[in-house]
Design an enzyme around this catalytic site. Structure first.
Site, PDB file in Angstrom:
ATOM      1  N   ASP A   1      24.694  -1.914 -40.605  1.00 25.08           N
ATOM      2  CA  ASP A   1      25.572  -2.501 -39.585  1.00 25.08           C
ATOM      3  C   ASP A   1      25.441  -4.022 -39.610  1.00 25.08           C
ATOM      4  OD1 ASP A   1      27.116  -2.018 -36.887  1.00 25.08           O
ATOM      5  OD2 ASP A   1      25.570  -3.498 -36.402  1.00 25.08           O
TER       6      ASP A   1
ATOM      7  N   HIS B   1      34.709  -6.537 -32.456  1.00 23.34           N
ATOM      8  CA  HIS B   1      33.351  -6.704 -31.932  1.00 23.34           C
ATOM      9  C   HIS B   1      33.311  -6.635 -30.394  1.00 23.34           C
ATOM     10  CE1 HIS B   1      29.301  -8.592 -33.272  1.00 23.34           C
ATOM     11  NE2 HIS B   1      29.117  -7.875 -32.196  1.00 23.34           N
TER      12      HIS B   1
ATOM     13  N   LYS C   1      32.195  -6.380 -38.477  1.00 21.75           N
ATOM     14  CA  LYS C   1      32.981  -6.554 -37.235  1.00 21.75           C
ATOM     15  C   LYS C   1      33.749  -7.875 -37.232  1.00 21.75           C
ATOM     16  CE  LYS C   1      29.033  -4.350 -35.015  1.00 21.75           C
ATOM     17  NZ  LYS C   1      27.845  -4.981 -35.641  1.00 21.75           N
TER      18      LYS C   1
ATOM     19  N   TYR D   1      27.084 -12.475 -37.246  1.00 18.04           N
ATOM     20  CA  TYR D   1      25.648 -12.494 -37.564  1.00 18.04           C
ATOM     21  C   TYR D   1      25.342 -13.509 -38.669  1.00 18.04           C
ATOM     22  CZ  TYR D   1      25.660  -7.922 -35.176  1.00 18.04           C
ATOM     23  OH  TYR D   1      25.834  -6.888 -34.287  1.00 18.04           O
TER      24      TYR D   1
HETATM   25  N1  LIG Z   1      28.148  -4.478 -31.352  1.00 19.51           N
HETATM   26  C1  LIG Z   1      27.434  -5.345 -30.675  1.00 19.51           C
HETATM   27  O1  LIG Z   1      27.937  -6.071 -29.796  1.00 19.51           O
HETATM   28  C2  LIG Z   1      25.959  -5.454 -30.949  1.00 19.51           C
HETATM   29  C3  LIG Z   1      25.135  -6.181 -30.074  1.00 19.51           C
HETATM   30  C4  LIG Z   1      23.772  -6.241 -30.333  1.00 19.51           C
HETATM   31  C5  LIG Z   1      23.249  -5.589 -31.456  1.00 19.51           C
HETATM   32  N2  LIG Z   1      24.081  -4.914 -32.310  1.00 19.51           N
HETATM   33  C6  LIG Z   1      23.562  -4.214 -33.528  1.00 19.51           C
HETATM   34  O2  LIG Z   1      22.484  -3.359 -33.158  1.00 19.51           O
HETATM   35  C7  LIG Z   1      21.313  -3.732 -33.877  1.00 19.51           C
HETATM   36  C8  LIG Z   1      20.063  -3.441 -33.080  1.00 19.51           C
HETATM   37  O3  LIG Z   1      20.056  -4.110 -31.837  1.00 19.51           O
HETATM   38  P1  LIG Z   1      19.024  -5.288 -31.517  1.00 19.51           P
HETATM   39  O4  LIG Z   1      18.715  -6.015 -32.775  1.00 19.51           O
HETATM   40  O5  LIG Z   1      19.595  -6.028 -30.379  1.00 19.51           O
HETATM   41  O6  LIG Z   1      17.753  -4.561 -30.926  1.00 19.51           O
HETATM   42  P2  LIG Z   1      16.763  -3.369 -31.281  1.00 19.51           P
HETATM   43  O7  LIG Z   1      17.052  -2.749 -32.599  1.00 19.51           O
HETATM   44  O8  LIG Z   1      16.729  -2.488 -30.079  1.00 19.51           O
HETATM   45  O9  LIG Z   1      15.370  -4.112 -31.341  1.00 19.51           O
HETATM   46  C9  LIG Z   1      14.985  -4.898 -32.452  1.00 19.51           C
HETATM   47  C10 LIG Z   1      13.582  -5.390 -32.219  1.00 19.51           C
HETATM   48  O10 LIG Z   1      12.662  -4.287 -32.219  1.00 19.51           O
HETATM   49  C11 LIG Z   1      11.633  -4.518 -33.178  1.00 19.51           C
HETATM   50  N3  LIG Z   1      11.336  -3.196 -33.765  1.00 19.51           N
HETATM   51  C12 LIG Z   1      12.130  -2.500 -34.602  1.00 19.51           C
HETATM   52  N4  LIG Z   1      11.574  -1.310 -34.894  1.00 19.51           N
HETATM   53  C13 LIG Z   1      10.403  -1.239 -34.214  1.00 19.51           C
HETATM   54  C14 LIG Z   1       9.379  -0.255 -34.114  1.00 19.51           C
HETATM   55  N5  LIG Z   1       9.459   0.894 -34.762  1.00 19.51           N
HETATM   56  N6  LIG Z   1       8.309  -0.535 -33.326  1.00 19.51           N
HETATM   57  C15 LIG Z   1       8.219  -1.702 -32.658  1.00 19.51           C
HETATM   58  N7  LIG Z   1       9.150  -2.687 -32.715  1.00 19.51           N
HETATM   59  C16 LIG Z   1      10.249  -2.452 -33.486  1.00 19.51           C
HETATM   60  C17 LIG Z   1      12.208  -5.508 -34.168  1.00 19.51           C
HETATM   61  O11 LIG Z   1      11.203  -6.288 -34.733  1.00 19.51           O
HETATM   62  P3  LIG Z   1      10.899  -6.291 -36.335  1.00 19.51           P
HETATM   63  O12 LIG Z   1      12.173  -6.685 -37.024  1.00 19.51           O
HETATM   64  O13 LIG Z   1       9.812  -7.274 -36.480  1.00 19.51           O
HETATM   65  O14 LIG Z   1      10.487  -4.876 -36.678  1.00 19.51           O
HETATM   66  C18 LIG Z   1      13.092  -6.354 -33.271  1.00 19.51           C
HETATM   67  O15 LIG Z   1      12.337  -7.344 -32.636  1.00 19.51           O
HETATM   68  C19 LIG Z   1      21.550  -5.213 -34.211  1.00 19.51           C
HETATM   69  O16 LIG Z   1      20.701  -5.643 -35.242  1.00 19.51           O
HETATM   70  C20 LIG Z   1      23.007  -5.187 -34.564  1.00 19.51           C
HETATM   71  O17 LIG Z   1      23.210  -4.694 -35.884  1.00 19.51           O
HETATM   72  C21 LIG Z   1      25.418  -4.825 -32.060  1.00 19.51           C
END
Ligand SMILES: NC(=O)c1ccc[n+]([C@@H]2O[C@H](COP(=O)([O-])OP(=O)(O)OC[C@H]3O[C@@H](n4cnc5c(N)ncnc54)[C@H](OP(=O)(O)O)[C@@H]3O)[C@@H](O)[C@H]2O)c1
Length: 330
Positions: free
Chosen positions: A72, A139, A106, A77
């Site tokens: 994704d 998006h 997106k 980004y």
């Molecule tokens: N459509 C939208 O509007 C939208 C908005 C926000 C996000 N997104 C998408 O969703 C994805 C995920 O959301 P997000 O990045 O906001 O948050 P998330 O995946 O909930 O959290 C990411 C964080 O968690 C840590 N992490 C990952 N796996 C872990 C584990 N097993 N144990 C402990 N910590 C862990 C990562 O650190 P490390 O990297 O150091 O492991 C990072 O700091 C984004 O990357 C993006 O692709 C889409």
């Protein structure tokens, strides 16, 4: 749970281990294409200062090696080039073929005019080094000008551009992100193609029960972003529970021999939501896809649902004055 038709597919595509890789099952979208039920997030909102954008390239490669088949990304980004390089390297090393991968990107808010959509997707494709993406999403329903100020382009107009992009074969499927139920209802009423997906925030603090029910009724697959909510990287002092050491989650995790992060990802999956965990760490990338050998009971899902506070990680309040601001209802 994914519906009976979906479960058949689940069985047909049940996970298998190939040289330690865990392959997620797939499900059929409402347009007949198949989507893998777990994606690597590449948004850099949680990246540490020390993390370079090149780590995305490495993360994508490690993820494909670990069995991820769905990546994704998004124009906003600014990492589509690195995503593309990770994919290209994995294909060159024969880990995977392009056909086996599912790439989502997106359209950003400042390209919402109908005639801007195809050129925006072409730019993304060029950065990704691909001829097509598998899924292209609006998006946000909100439109902005290039200076970031609000614009008044109706997402119905944007969707016409999305339909054109699909017609040209630049994307196999089209969908939306951050749309509420009324906006989807209106979109369907004014369009030829129903969105295949709505990518929304889902985690224990924002369970989105009503919106998920609505999407499932319409056969639109929910993808869940920021799946960890405030569990890990955002667990600041005043952040709402649960945290990674929450006793209720720890109890469930111990029962299955998993981490609380894996339990939360499985919680989304067991609610028929595609989790999109972001990680640039090799071990956590592997850990996050290793969720297909257990499942939560209804009671355990209900326990996690009780954390709901309707509190968002992503809350772009600057757009509140847009007529298309989505977060006025849940
Ligand atoms: N459509 C939208 O509007 C939208 C908005 C926000 C996000 N997104 C998408 O969703 C994805 C995920 O959301 P997000 O990045 O906001 O948050 P998330 O995946 O909930 O959290 C990411 C964080 O968690 C840590 N992490 C990952 N796996 C872990 C584990 N097993 N144990 C402990 N910590 C862990 C990562 O650190 P490390 O990297 O150091 O492991 C990072 O700091 C984004 O990357 C993006 O692709 C889409």
């Amino acid at each position: 749970m994914f519906g009976s038709e979906m479960l058949t597919l689940f069985a047909a595509f049940a996970l298998f281990h190939v040289t330690n890789a865990v392959i997620a099952p797939t499900v059929e979208l409402n347009d007949g294409n198949k989507i893998p039920l777990l994606a690597l997030g590449t948004g850099r909102g949680t990246a540490k200062e020390s993390e370079s954008v090149d780590q995305v390239r490495q993360a994508v490669y490690w993820a494909i090696e670990a069995g991820y088949r769905h990546i994704d990304t998004a124009a906003i980004y600014f990492d589509e080039e690195q995503v593309g390089k990770g994919i290209a390297q994995a294909i060159a090393d024969k880990l995977v073929t392009r056909n086996e991968l599912f790439v989502t990107t997106k359209l950003w808010n400042d390209r919402h005019r109908q005639e801007q959509v195809v050129p925006a997707l072409k730019e993304s494709l060029q950065k990704l080094g691909l001829d097509y993406v598998d899924l292209y999403l609006i998006h946000f329903p909100v439109a902005t000008k290039s200076d970031g100020s609000l614009d008044n382009v109706d997402y119905i107009e944007t969707w016409k551009g999305m339909e054109k992009a699909k017609g040209l074969g630049l994307t196999r499927s089209i969908g939306v992100s951050n749309f509420n139920a009324s906006q989807i209802e209106r979109l369907i009423a004014h369009s030829t193609i129903c969105p295949a997906v709505n990518e929304i925030e889902v985690n224990p603090t924002l369970t989105q029960v009503a919106l998920i029910n609505y999407l499932q009724l319409k056969n639109i697959i929910p993808m869940g972003y920021s799946p960890f909510g405030f569990l890990v990287s955002r667990s600041k002092e005043n952040a709402p529970p649960p945290r990674a050491d929450d006793p209720a989650l720890v109890k469930i995790a111990q029962k299955y021999g998993k981490t609380t992060s894996q339990v939360v990802l499985r919680y989304l999956f067991d609610r028929s939501i595609i989790p999109i965990p972001k990680s640039t760490n090799k071990d956590r990338i592997k850990q996050n896809i290793d969720i297909f050998d257990f499942s939560l009971t209804n009671e355990e899902v209900a326990t996690i649902n009780r954390f709901n506070k309707n509190i968002r990680v992503i809350n772009p309040v600057d757009w509140k004055n847009s007529p298309y601001y989505p977060f006025v209802e849940y």
